[in-house]
Each structure stands twice: as structure tokens, then as C-alpha cells.
Write a protein that holds these residues in place. Structure first.
Motif, PDB file in Angstrom:
ATOM      1  N   THR A  58      -9.481  -2.040  11.909  1.00  0.00           N
ATOM      2  CA  THR A  58     -10.661  -2.734  12.420  1.00  0.00           C
ATOM      3  C   THR A  58     -11.786  -2.600  11.414  1.00  0.00           C
ATOM      4  OG1 THR A  58     -11.410  -0.751  13.578  1.00  0.00           O
ATOM      5  CG2 THR A  58     -10.050  -2.299  14.835  1.00  0.00           C
ATOM      6  N   GLY A  59     -12.833  -3.377  11.613  1.00  0.00           N
ATOM      7  CA  GLY A  59     -14.026  -3.265  10.789  1.00  0.00           C
ATOM      8  C   GLY A  59     -14.001  -4.159   9.573  1.00  0.00           C
ATOM      9  N   GLN A  60     -15.167  -4.235   8.921  1.00  0.00           N
ATOM     10  CA  GLN A  60     -15.313  -5.043   7.716  1.00  0.00           C
ATOM     11  C   GLN A  60     -16.066  -4.227   6.681  1.00  0.00           C
ATOM     12  OE1 GLN A  60     -13.831  -7.761   7.247  1.00  0.00           O
ATOM     13  NE2 GLN A  60     -14.757  -8.617   5.449  1.00  0.00           N
ATOM     14  N   PRO A  61     -15.486  -3.669   5.652  1.00  0.00           N
ATOM     15  CA  PRO A  61     -14.067  -3.771   5.301  1.00  0.00           C
ATOM     16  C   PRO A  61     -13.199  -2.954   6.250  1.00  0.00           C
ATOM     17  CG  PRO A  61     -15.169  -2.303   3.771  1.00  0.00           C
ATOM     18  CD  PRO A  61     -16.231  -2.867   4.672  1.00  0.00           C
ATOM     19  N   CYS A  62     -11.958  -3.350   6.350  1.00  0.00           N
ATOM     20  CA  CYS A  62     -11.049  -2.758   7.336  1.00  0.00           C
ATOM     21  C   CYS A  62     -10.688  -1.312   6.995  1.00  0.00           C
ATOM     22  CB  CYS A  62      -9.780  -3.588   7.425  1.00  0.00           C
ATOM     23  SG  CYS A  62      -8.843  -3.619   5.897  1.00  0.00           S
ATOM     24  N   THR A  63     -10.433  -0.560   8.029  1.00  0.00           N
ATOM     25  CA  THR A  63      -9.890   0.794   7.916  1.00  0.00           C
ATOM     26  C   THR A  63      -8.938   1.004   9.091  1.00  0.00           C
ATOM     27  OG1 THR A  63     -11.715   1.758   9.156  1.00  0.00           O
ATOM     28  CG2 THR A  63     -11.911   1.791   6.778  1.00  0.00           C
ATOM     29  N   PRO A  64      -7.881   1.714   8.966  1.00  0.00           N
ATOM     30  CA  PRO A  64      -7.415   2.429   7.785  1.00  0.00           C
ATOM     31  C   PRO A  64      -6.655   1.500   6.840  1.00  0.00           C
ATOM     32  CG  PRO A  64      -5.919   2.873   9.584  1.00  0.00           C
ATOM     33  CD  PRO A  64      -7.041   2.011  10.139  1.00  0.00           C
ATOM     34  N   LEU A  65      -6.644   1.893   5.570  1.00  0.00           N
ATOM     35  CA  LEU A  65      -5.887   1.151   4.568  1.00  0.00           C
ATOM     36  C   LEU A  65      -4.415   1.539   4.627  1.00  0.00           C
ATOM     37  CD1 LEU A  65      -8.288   1.381   1.505  1.00  0.00           C
ATOM     38  CD2 LEU A  65      -7.947  -0.541   3.059  1.00  0.00           C
ATOM     39  N   ALA A  66      -3.560   0.607   4.277  1.00  0.00           N
ATOM     40  CA  ALA A  66      -2.119   0.846   4.275  1.00  0.00           C
ATOM     41  C   ALA A  66      -1.688   1.468   2.956  1.00  0.00           C
ATOM     42  CB  ALA A  66      -1.382  -0.471   4.473  1.00  0.00           C
ATOM     43  N   GLN A  67      -0.573   2.153   2.985  1.00  0.00           N
ATOM     44  CA  GLN A  67       0.046   2.653   1.757  1.00  0.00           C
ATOM     45  C   GLN A  67       0.846   1.503   1.168  1.00  0.00           C
ATOM     46  OE1 GLN A  67      -0.387   5.834   0.485  1.00  0.00           O
ATOM     47  NE2 GLN A  67       0.603   4.973  -1.308  1.00  0.00           N
ATOM     48  N   ILE A  68       0.622   1.160  -0.094  1.00  0.00           N
ATOM     49  CA  ILE A  68       1.358   0.077  -0.741  1.00  0.00           C
ATOM     50  C   ILE A  68       2.092   0.616  -1.971  1.00  0.00           C
ATOM     51  CG2 ILE A  68      -0.098  -1.759   0.145  1.00  0.00           C
ATOM     52  CD1 ILE A  68      -1.557  -1.823  -2.544  1.00  0.00           C
ATOM     53  N   TYR A  69       3.135  -0.112  -2.368  1.00  0.00           N
ATOM     54  CA  TYR A  69       4.032   0.364  -3.419  1.00  0.00           C
ATOM     55  C   TYR A  69       4.360  -0.756  -4.404  1.00  0.00           C
ATOM     56  CZ  TYR A  69       4.677   3.945   0.110  1.00  0.00           C
ATOM     57  OH  TYR A  69       4.461   4.923   1.032  1.00  0.00           O
ATOM     58  N   SER A  70       4.812  -0.370  -5.591  1.00  0.00           N
ATOM     59  CA  SER A  70       5.208  -1.339  -6.605  1.00  0.00           C
ATOM     60  C   SER A  70       6.701  -1.647  -6.560  1.00  0.00           C
ATOM     61  CB  SER A  70       4.838  -0.839  -8.005  1.00  0.00           C
ATOM     62  OG  SER A  70       5.553   0.346  -8.309  1.00  0.00           O
ATOM     63  N   ASP A  71       7.471  -0.922  -5.741  1.00  0.00           N
ATOM     64  CA  ASP A  71       8.918  -1.119  -5.665  1.00  0.00           C
ATOM     65  C   ASP A  71       9.390  -1.177  -4.223  1.00  0.00           C
ATOM     66  OD1 ASP A  71       8.307   1.622  -5.342  1.00  0.00           O
ATOM     67  OD2 ASP A  71      10.384   2.144  -5.773  1.00  0.00           O
ATOM     68  N   SER A  72      10.528  -1.858  -4.005  1.00  0.00           N
ATOM     69  CA  SER A  72      11.035  -2.053  -2.646  1.00  0.00           C
ATOM     70  C   SER A  72      11.502  -0.766  -1.980  1.00  0.00           C
ATOM     71  CB  SER A  72      12.174  -3.066  -2.642  1.00  0.00           C
ATOM     72  OG  SER A  72      13.272  -2.584  -3.380  1.00  0.00           O
ATOM     73  N   ALA A  73      11.857   0.241  -2.755  1.00  0.00           N
ATOM     74  CA  ALA A  73      12.282   1.521  -2.181  1.00  0.00           C
ATOM     75  C   ALA A  73      11.086   2.362  -1.730  1.00  0.00           C
ATOM     76  CB  ALA A  73      13.110   2.305  -3.179  1.00  0.00           C
ATOM     77  N   GLN A  74       9.884   1.893  -2.009  1.00  0.00           N
ATOM     78  CA  GLN A  74       8.642   2.558  -1.625  1.00  0.00           C
ATOM     79  C   GLN A  74       8.545   3.968  -2.206  1.00  0.00           C
ATOM     80  OE1 GLN A  74       8.189   2.235   2.622  1.00  0.00           O
ATOM     81  NE2 GLN A  74       8.380   0.029   2.582  1.00  0.00           N
ATOM     82  N   THR A  75       8.784   4.063  -3.527  1.00  0.00           N
ATOM     83  CA  THR A  75       8.683   5.355  -4.204  1.00  0.00           C
ATOM     84  C   THR A  75       7.531   5.407  -5.207  1.00  0.00           C
ATOM     85  OG1 THR A  75      10.245   4.674  -5.928  1.00  0.00           O
ATOM     86  CG2 THR A  75      11.166   5.775  -3.982  1.00  0.00           C
ATOM     87  N   GLN A  76       7.007   4.247  -5.628  1.00  0.00           N
ATOM     88  CA  GLN A  76       5.928   4.188  -6.613  1.00  0.00           C
ATOM     89  C   GLN A  76       4.664   3.651  -5.952  1.00  0.00           C
ATOM     90  OE1 GLN A  76       6.402   5.375  -9.781  1.00  0.00           O
ATOM     91  NE2 GLN A  76       8.416   5.939  -8.987  1.00  0.00           N
ATOM     92  N   ALA A  77       3.785   4.551  -5.543  1.00  0.00           N
ATOM     93  CA  ALA A  77       2.577   4.148  -4.822  1.00  0.00           C
ATOM     94  C   ALA A  77       1.600   3.405  -5.732  1.00  0.00           C
ATOM     95  CB  ALA A  77       1.897   5.374  -4.232  1.00  0.00           C
ATOM     96  N   LEU A  78       0.891   2.445  -5.152  1.00  0.00           N
ATOM     97  CA  LEU A  78      -0.172   1.714  -5.838  1.00  0.00           C
ATOM     98  C   LEU A  78      -1.515   2.101  -5.242  1.00  0.00           C
ATOM     99  CD1 LEU A  78       1.262  -1.933  -5.964  1.00  0.00           C
ATOM    100  CD2 LEU A  78       0.989  -0.359  -7.882  1.00  0.00           C
TER     101      LEU A  78
END
Length: 99
Positions: A58-78
Motif C-alpha cells: 500500500t501507499g505511494q511509493p508502495c511498501t513493502p518492496l518485493a525481493q527480485i532476482y536476475s535468474d529464474s532459480a531466484q539465487t541472484q538478488a537484484l
């Protein structure tokens, strides 16, 4: 006849062994998002900040932020927020509960 039955049984046992071995090494895969950020004139926007939020954010800017990754296995966080490249492109992988 008995020899052929034994052969079929052994083939099925080998196949099931392979399936079970692969199942134990399977990992969760993220959903990929690719997009382009455009400015008010319709041109791609280099260096734009892109925030990726949880589905319940909720909110502007939104919180909480999601964890995002550079690979499909979700091992390299961005880093989040992330930035667009020189042509306005961005991409990431995330779990399915992000917006």
C-alpha cells in the motif's frame, strides 16, 4: 514371456528412479517480467527507477518492496528499486505474489 516382463519392470523401475531423482533437485522458479518505461513524449526513458511491490503493498511509493532476482532459480538478488537500461528496458524474476 517372463524375460520380457522382467525387462519391462526394470525399465519402469529405472524411469521412476530418474523421476524421483529429478524431483528432489527441483527448485522454485520465478515469474519473469520484461517491460519498457516511456516518458510523456512516448520515448523510452533511460535510467528510470522501477519499484517492484508485494501484492499486498500500500501507499505511494508502495511498501513493502518485493525481493527480485536476475535468474529464474531466484539465487541472484537484484536491488529494488531497479533502474532501466539506456533504452528504457528492465527485467527481473520474482515470486508469484508481487505486482
Amino acid at each position: 514371456m517372463i524375460r520380457m516382463v522382467k525387462h519391462v519392470f526394470l525399465l519402469r523401475a529405472c524411469y521412476m528412479g530418474r523421476v524421483l531423482a529429478c524431483a528432489t533437485t527441483a527448485r522454485a522458479q520465478g515469474s519473469r517480467k520484461d517491460d519498457i518505461v516511456f516518458n510523456a513524449q512516448g520515448r523510452p526513458m533511460a535510467g528510470a527507477s522501477v519499484r517492484v511491490c508485494m501484492s499486498a503493498a500500500t501507499g505511494q511509493p508502495c511498501t513493502p518492496l518485493a525481493q527480485i532476482y536476475s535468474d529464474s532459480a531466484q539465487t541472484q538478488a537484484l536491488a529494488n528499486p531497479t533502474s532501466t537500461d539506456g533504452l528504457g528496458n528492465y527485467n527481473f524474476y520474482a515470486a508469484l505474489d508481487v505486482t
